[in-house]
Motif scaffolding. Structure first.
Motif, PDB file in Angstrom:
ATOM      1  N   ARG A   4       0.769  -1.204  -0.041  1.00  0.00           N
ATOM      2  CA  ARG A   4      -0.247   0.264  -0.087  1.00  0.00           C
ATOM      3  C   ARG A   4       0.857   1.210   0.014  1.00  0.00           C
ATOM      4  N   ARG A   5       2.040   0.885   0.734  1.00  0.00           N
ATOM      5  CA  ARG A   5       2.584   2.916   0.759  1.00  0.00           C
ATOM      6  C   ARG A   5       3.439   2.311  -0.211  1.00  0.00           C
ATOM      7  N   LEU A   6       4.106   1.675  -0.722  1.00  0.00           N
ATOM      8  CA  LEU A   6       4.353   1.895  -2.640  1.00  0.00           C
ATOM      9  C   LEU A   6       3.696   2.277  -3.001  1.00  0.00           C
ATOM     10  N   GLY A   7       2.892   1.492  -3.449  1.00  0.00           N
ATOM     11  CA  GLY A   7       1.119   1.886  -4.181  1.00  0.00           C
ATOM     12  C   GLY A   7       1.124   3.594  -4.316  1.00  0.00           C
ATOM     13  N   SER A   8       1.001   3.975  -2.943  1.00  0.00           N
ATOM     14  CA  SER A   8       0.914   5.486  -2.286  1.00  0.00           C
ATOM     15  C   SER A   8       1.556   6.531  -2.824  1.00  0.00           C
ATOM     16  N   LEU A   9       3.144   5.761  -2.933  1.00  0.00           N
ATOM     17  CA  LEU A   9       4.128   6.320  -3.521  1.00  0.00           C
ATOM     18  C   LEU A   9       4.371   6.703  -4.624  1.00  0.00           C
ATOM     19  N   ALA A  10       4.125   5.507  -5.661  1.00  0.00           N
ATOM     20  CA  ALA A  10       4.035   5.283  -6.947  1.00  0.00           C
ATOM     21  C   ALA A  10       2.972   6.364  -7.726  1.00  0.00           C
ATOM     22  N   HIS A  11       1.373   6.265  -7.094  1.00  0.00           N
ATOM     23  CA  HIS A  11       0.660   7.620  -7.225  1.00  0.00           C
ATOM     24  C   HIS A  11       0.930   9.092  -7.375  1.00  0.00           C
ATOM     25  N   THR A  12       2.179   9.375  -6.271  1.00  0.00           N
ATOM     26  CA  THR A  12       2.735  10.439  -5.980  1.00  0.00           C
ATOM     27  C   THR A  12       3.813  10.682  -6.932  1.00  0.00           C
ATOM     28  N   LEU A  13       4.810   9.799  -7.365  1.00  0.00           N
ATOM     29  CA  LEU A  13       5.458  10.409  -8.087  1.00  0.00           C
ATOM     30  C   LEU A  13       4.534   9.940  -9.449  1.00  0.00           C
ATOM     31  N   ILE A  75      -6.636  15.311 -12.571  1.00  0.00           N
ATOM     32  CA  ILE A  75      -7.704  16.008 -11.223  1.00  0.00           C
ATOM     33  C   ILE A  75      -6.644  15.526  -9.944  1.00  0.00           C
ATOM     34  N   GLY A  76      -6.945  14.337 -10.048  1.00  0.00           N
ATOM     35  CA  GLY A  76      -5.784  14.326  -8.883  1.00  0.00           C
ATOM     36  C   GLY A  76      -5.158  13.021  -8.700  1.00  0.00           C
ATOM     37  N   ALA A  77      -4.761  12.811  -7.611  1.00  0.00           N
ATOM     38  CA  ALA A  77      -3.782  11.489  -7.165  1.00  0.00           C
ATOM     39  C   ALA A  77      -4.767  11.207  -5.783  1.00  0.00           C
ATOM     40  N   GLU A  78      -4.450   9.555  -6.320  1.00  0.00           N
ATOM     41  CA  GLU A  78      -5.505   9.480  -4.273  1.00  0.00           C
ATOM     42  C   GLU A  78      -6.630  10.556  -4.010  1.00  0.00           C
ATOM     43  N   VAL A  79      -8.242   9.884  -5.176  1.00  0.00           N
ATOM     44  CA  VAL A  79      -8.787  10.799  -5.148  1.00  0.00           C
ATOM     45  C   VAL A  79      -9.775  10.343  -4.123  1.00  0.00           C
ATOM     46  N   SER A  80     -11.030  10.410  -2.954  1.00  0.00           N
ATOM     47  CA  SER A  80     -11.485  10.178  -2.297  1.00  0.00           C
ATOM     48  C   SER A  80     -12.400   9.460  -2.789  1.00  0.00           C
ATOM     49  N   ALA A  81     -13.927   9.121  -2.735  1.00  0.00           N
ATOM     50  CA  ALA A  81     -15.038   9.085  -3.493  1.00  0.00           C
ATOM     51  C   ALA A  81     -15.638   7.442  -2.454  1.00  0.00           C
ATOM     52  N   ARG A  82     -16.316   7.848  -1.517  1.00  0.00           N
ATOM     53  CA  ARG A  82     -17.871   7.117  -0.920  1.00  0.00           C
ATOM     54  C   ARG A  82     -16.861   6.029  -0.241  1.00  0.00           C
ATOM     55  N   GLY A  83     -16.231   6.242   0.602  1.00  0.00           N
ATOM     56  CA  GLY A  83     -15.900   4.995   1.376  1.00  0.00           C
ATOM     57  C   GLY A  83     -13.814   4.420   0.301  1.00  0.00           C
ATOM     58  N   CYS A  84     -14.070   5.131  -0.875  1.00  0.00           N
ATOM     59  CA  CYS A  84     -12.927   4.397  -1.534  1.00  0.00           C
ATOM     60  C   CYS A  84     -11.900   4.995  -2.046  1.00  0.00           C
ATOM     61  N   ARG A  85     -11.219   4.422  -2.580  1.00  0.00           N
ATOM     62  CA  ARG A  85      -9.279   5.949  -3.327  1.00  0.00           C
ATOM     63  C   ARG A  85      -9.251   5.367  -4.794  1.00  0.00           C
ATOM     64  N   PHE A  86      -9.459   6.374  -5.603  1.00  0.00           N
ATOM     65  CA  PHE A  86      -9.180   6.388  -6.627  1.00  0.00           C
ATOM     66  C   PHE A  86      -7.464   6.723  -7.053  1.00  0.00           C
TER      67      PHE A  86
END
Length: 161
Positions: A4-13, A75-86
């Motif tokens: 999860r942490r790696l994925g989040s960092l990849a989305h940010t990069l 539009i964005g990274a790690e965008v929250s929507a209805r209990g999910c995260r795109f």
């Protein structure tokens, strides 16, 4: 380093590159950008080099196979929507498309019940957040790019685009 942490960092990069107008980064540019992230300097990560390599691999495959054309606006990274995260959200013309990036081989992605449930939840969240303008979720299987697909709101699948 967990996935999860790696994925989040990849989305940010990936988002950082895109926001800077870089849609086809060179290997050198990705290495330099990855080196500036906390991952490369995190003392808690014993295997920093291996984690950095995984981050670079993820970003490289995304840009090689899935970076959309310049007409698509991030539009964005790690965008929250209805209990999910795109992972990433795009706007193209009057439509919105979300990306869900998955690492691993995903040989049996069509039979992976957890993935199917997650994708269904993401599609429903996208429709709830963006209404009729929500086109679907690009399910990007980085370990099997050719098996990636677009999950559409009515349950069908389409080409990744």
């Amino acid at each position: 380093m967990d996935g999860r942490r790696l994925g989040s960092l990849a989305h940010t990069l990936i988002a950082e590159c895109l926001r800077d107008g870089v849609r086809q980064p060179s290997h050198r540019e990705l290495i330099e950008r990855a080196g500036r992230h906390a991952l490369a300097n995190d003392r808690r990560t014993v295997y920093r080099q291996a984690a950095k390599q995984a981050l670079l691999t993820t970003a490289s495959i995304y840009f090689r196979w899935f970076a959309p054309p310049s007409e698509w606006a991030l539009i964005g990274a790690e965008v929250s929507a209805r209990g999910c995260r795109f992972d990433l959200v795009w706007q193209v013309d009057a439509q919105v498309i979300a990306d869900e990036l998955k690492t691993g081989s995903w040989v049996n992605a069509d039979d992976d019940q957890a993935l199917l449930v997650q994708v269904d939840r993401l599609v429903r969240a996208g429709v709830a957040k963006y209404g009729d303008s929500f086109r679907g979720v690009r399910v990007i299987l980085l370990g099997a790019p050719q098996r990636s697909y677009l999950a559409l709101p009515l349950g069908d699948r389409g080409r990744v685009l």
